[in-house]
Design a protein around this motif. Structure first.
Motif, PDB file in Angstrom:
ATOM      1  N   GLU B 336     -42.077  33.157  48.120  1.00 13.09           N
ATOM      2  CA  GLU B 336     -41.417  32.735  46.747  1.00 13.09           C
ATOM      3  C   GLU B 336     -40.121  31.595  47.142  1.00 13.09           C
ATOM      4  O   GLU B 336     -40.005  31.085  48.059  1.00 13.09           O
ATOM      5  N   ILE B 337     -40.012  30.916  46.003  1.00 19.04           N
ATOM      6  CA  ILE B 337     -39.141  29.860  45.827  1.00 19.04           C
ATOM      7  C   ILE B 337     -37.584  30.273  46.081  1.00 19.04           C
ATOM      8  O   ILE B 337     -36.820  29.290  46.425  1.00 19.04           O
ATOM      9  N   ASN B 338     -37.259  31.494  45.811  1.00 17.45           N
ATOM     10  CA  ASN B 338     -35.778  31.976  45.609  1.00 17.45           C
ATOM     11  C   ASN B 338     -35.851  33.073  46.872  1.00 17.45           C
ATOM     12  O   ASN B 338     -35.510  34.176  46.696  1.00 17.45           O
ATOM     13  N   GLU B 339     -35.739  32.581  48.184  1.00 17.99           N
ATOM     14  CA  GLU B 339     -35.525  33.661  49.290  1.00 17.99           C
ATOM     15  C   GLU B 339     -34.160  33.298  49.868  1.00 17.99           C
ATOM     16  O   GLU B 339     -33.470  32.657  49.471  1.00 17.99           O
ATOM     17  N   LEU B 340     -34.031  34.103  50.709  1.00 19.25           N
ATOM     18  CA  LEU B 340     -32.669  34.269  51.601  1.00 19.25           C
ATOM     19  C   LEU B 340     -32.724  33.162  52.621  1.00 19.25           C
ATOM     20  O   LEU B 340     -33.856  32.824  53.189  1.00 19.25           O
ATOM     21  N   PRO B 341     -31.602  32.577  53.193  1.00 16.24           N
ATOM     22  CA  PRO B 341     -30.447  32.712  52.740  1.00 16.24           C
ATOM     23  C   PRO B 341     -30.083  31.814  51.508  1.00 16.24           C
ATOM     24  O   PRO B 341     -30.683  30.887  51.278  1.00 16.24           O
ATOM     25  N   VAL B 342     -28.917  32.138  50.855  1.00 18.10           N
ATOM     26  CA  VAL B 342     -28.711  31.413  49.785  1.00 18.10           C
ATOM     27  C   VAL B 342     -27.162  30.462  50.168  1.00 18.10           C
ATOM     28  O   VAL B 342     -26.401  31.310  50.677  1.00 18.10           O
ATOM     29  N   LEU B 343     -27.288  29.105  49.978  1.00 19.09           N
ATOM     30  CA  LEU B 343     -26.158  28.184  50.331  1.00 19.09           C
ATOM     31  C   LEU B 343     -25.334  28.248  48.985  1.00 19.09           C
ATOM     32  O   LEU B 343     -25.482  27.494  47.913  1.00 19.09           O
ATOM     33  N   ALA B 344     -24.447  29.085  49.008  1.00 22.46           N
ATOM     34  CA  ALA B 344     -23.411  29.251  47.856  1.00 22.46           C
ATOM     35  C   ALA B 344     -21.987  29.633  48.163  1.00 22.46           C
ATOM     36  O   ALA B 344     -21.829  30.201  49.191  1.00 22.46           O
ATOM     37  N   PRO B 345     -21.138  29.205  47.162  1.00 27.45           N
ATOM     38  CA  PRO B 345     -19.727  29.487  47.852  1.00 27.45           C
ATOM     39  C   PRO B 345     -19.480  30.938  48.157  1.00 27.45           C
ATOM     40  O   PRO B 345     -18.655  31.229  49.153  1.00 27.45           O
ATOM     41  N   ARG B 346     -20.006  31.937  47.598  1.00 23.46           N
ATOM     42  CA  ARG B 346     -19.863  33.202  48.022  1.00 23.46           C
ATOM     43  C   ARG B 346     -20.878  33.858  48.582  1.00 23.46           C
ATOM     44  O   ARG B 346     -20.642  35.253  48.943  1.00 23.46           O
ATOM     45  N   SER B 347     -21.848  33.342  49.268  1.00 20.79           N
ATOM     46  CA  SER B 347     -22.907  33.876  49.987  1.00 20.79           C
ATOM     47  C   SER B 347     -22.280  34.502  51.321  1.00 20.79           C
ATOM     48  O   SER B 347     -21.504  33.937  51.979  1.00 20.79           O
ATOM     49  N   LYS B 348     -22.888  35.681  51.399  1.00 20.71           N
ATOM     50  CA  LYS B 348     -22.371  36.513  52.804  1.00 20.71           C
ATOM     51  C   LYS B 348     -23.609  36.237  53.819  1.00 20.71           C
ATOM     52  O   LYS B 348     -23.449  36.747  54.767  1.00 20.71           O
ATOM     53  N   ASP B 349     -24.617  35.204  53.557  1.00 19.63           N
ATOM     54  CA  ASP B 349     -25.807  35.248  54.474  1.00 19.63           C
ATOM     55  C   ASP B 349     -25.104  34.177  55.697  1.00 19.63           C
ATOM     56  O   ASP B 349     -24.490  33.377  55.792  1.00 19.63           O
TER      57      ASP B 349
END
Lengths: 398, 398
Positions: B336-349
């Protein structure tokens, strides 16, 4: 193909058209004892407003108008409540005195999403399912919806008439499909192929030739095919199109947000007399079922009549598949490809004026492949009006 | 493009590769206190077997092997239990002594389907959600998956290098998109664009030029666009491609069941120096983030660094949008196009070796449109390995 400048109104339907749809939905909700609902899916937001946005629509028998909770995009014109997340709805719902146990779309939203939404509107747990009422409301198309379907039918018809020009000798099925995809897109096909439910995936439609027509797919489509990859096992599989082998084309008719469904067969050489006979039988079944589309008729009767005609002609074994038989001969069509009514032996649906129904009596015969005609009809007082108008014979690809 | 003849085994991965994935999933399930699960979605059935079928996979820490419940197609080779409907599973599960409260995919199956499945395996109600464990397992790609992603990257790269030849003067954005779609499909692109969740719909990708880059869409994609129709309000809107206006191309990279994600800018004339500067900034952010992809690094650090670089260059206001700002700069990608990790300010990944991450630091500047580079990287011990290899400058369409 021209530049696009859309209105910014949150309701693109206009007040009157929207009210028709709201009234239909409220009537179906009342039938099921549902007083209020929160609509969350793209397709049903589109149904109620003529546009897709990210958010929710609250509808209630007690209220004059819809209440929009809008997440994105936030630049629309009209009256709405802006929210950042679903949980922001609870305070508004309490303040406005709305029910905090509105029915939700159990059949389309995920389990996680439904549980979250139920709490987000201030309830304890999911209360009732509005999916069935929506499906029933959408099964009868308004005049505006019928016009959009007719427009899709006209555009799809035009693309189908160009198919012979797209063929080149020695082509593979997938190569012809790609040229039809391009021609469709250039004529305004939006591409998106909306299917209700999570199980069925299809890209732009299905082209089947030769043995591949007899390969079952995992999906509940009338015809299968192996596909190009095990991640998407349906449709064209790279078979070379042989001169004596018909090619069955069933490609996306979504030109307006509303999809028509049409299938035609083509042949590079002279089709065999058996192929022609089967194709004519399929067209005759379509015509017969169109005549039977009188409001009040049980949908199962149409299926039974189709099966009977196949049997009388000696093709029962090959009707709607050979190694695997699909359990229906037609289906409602509109925003999604699989709407009500369903033409199946145990269907409880009753044909209604304003239904839009695709009829697809198809055959798979070993050595011949998949053969059949599919048309989309609008149900009028005196029967089905065909809106997919390409010639029904097996058309020469030369 | 050649004919396609697939193996008929229910497990196309081979024993060893499947075991790697099963072990990953069982480990994530154990982390979450989940002992057994029933997998039902196409994407996760594909993950565990290398093919899509209609049915269910039972996985348990107590059992040596997966148990397949197969609905369609029923001609596969291998050991499985044939069922007609989900309810047929209960008796088998009782007989085999399996848990009747297996976790289910709450995030992808509908509320109705989850409730039905919970009962169909003999339980009272849905017990636990295995979606998170699946997402975490899939976030780290095996060597085989990495090879499939590399293959998609190579094919997508090849298609992107042909884009200048597809352009004709006076073309509209949608017309160029259709030619790229065709070129992609002829090179083996499967078309299907798989997105987790029900909210986001996209056909074959996104082409943005001029003002349209600044039109927010309802979807949680990095860039919006008005689209061609309110039923699918994203992407190209029929704008004529002007000589001095860059065109941002972000088209489907699903060639193997695994998708790479790549964006490049093109220009019919000489791009302005500001456009070139922004494009170079985007490429520099990609390169910087690739270097930072060291296993153990918090994903949020990568986002913060990207935002910092945008700010340092004076383009904070235009970073990841202008009228609307997307809240991330990158995301995992695979089936899928939206898997982990997410590069975002509050991402815990936390970045892990074997993650496959698309980085897309894009800018929207009024008067310039959307500009940016996107690359997909495989996380190795010493940083990200780029697998989308088209030239990163703004490429001339002449």
């Amino acid at each position: 193909m021209k530049g696009n400048k859309q209105s910014n109104q949150i309701n693109l339907l206009g007040k009157e058209e929207q009210q028709l749809r709201v009234d239909r939905l409220l009537a179906e909700m009342a039938n099921q004892g549902i007083g209020s609902a929160l609509i969350s899916s793209n397709v049903n937001i589109y149904y109620l407003t003529g546009r897709v946005f990210r958010g929710y629509i609250y509808i209630s028998a007690k209220s004059d108008s819809l209440i929009y909770f809008l997440r994105r995009p936030l630049h629309l014109e009209g009256e709405y409540i802006s929210i950042r997340k679903p949980e922001d709805m609870a305070a508004h719902i309490a303040k406005l005195g709305l029910a905090n146990d509105a029915a939700l779309e159990f059949d389309s939203a995920s389990y996680s999403e439904i549980c979250r939404l139920a709490k987000a509107i201030g309830g304890d747990k999911p209360s009732a399912n509005v999916s069935g009422a929506l499906r029933k409301a959408r099964a009868v198309k308004t005049a505006v919806e019928q016009d959009m379907l007719k427009m899709s039918g006209l555009k799809q018809t035009h693309v189908y008439t160009t198919i012979p020009h797209l063929y080149r000798e020695g082509m593979r099925d997938i190569e012809l499909q790609i040229e039809i995809e391009r021609a469709s897109r250039l004529d305004g096909c939006l591409g998106q192929f909306r299917v209700a439910g999570n199980d069925m995936e299809l890209f732009m439609g299905n082209i089947l030739t030769g043995e591949n027509g007899d390969t079952p797919s995992p999906y509940d489509f009338a015809m299968g095919g192996e596909g190009m990859d095990p991640s998407l096992p349906v449709g064209a599989n790279g078979s070379i199109i042989k001169p004596d082998m018909p090619v069955m084309v069933d490609i996306n008719g979504n030109y307006t947000g509303y999809m028509t469904d049409m299938t035609r067969c083509f042949c590079a050489g002279e089709p065999s007399s058996e192929a022609q006979k089967l194709n004519a039988l399929s067209a005759a079944i379509c015509a017969e079922l169109a005549k039977m589309m009188i409001p009040g008729t049980p949908a199962s009767q149409l299926y039974n009549r189709a099966a009977e005609m196949a049997k009388e002609a000696g093709y029962e074994r090959f009707f709607m598949g050979h190694r695997y038989h699909a359990g229906f001969v037609g289906h409602g069509v509109g925003i999604e490809i699989n709407e009500l009514p369903v033409l199946a032996p145990r269907s409880k649906d009753i044909i209604q004026e304003g239904n839009v129904i695709a009829v697809e009596p198809k055959f798979v015969v070993p050595g011949l492949g998949a053969i059949g005609v599919e048309n989309t009809y609008i149900v009028k007082a005196d029967g089905g009006e065909k809106i997919t108008l390409a010639p029904e014979d097996i058309v020469s690809l030369d």
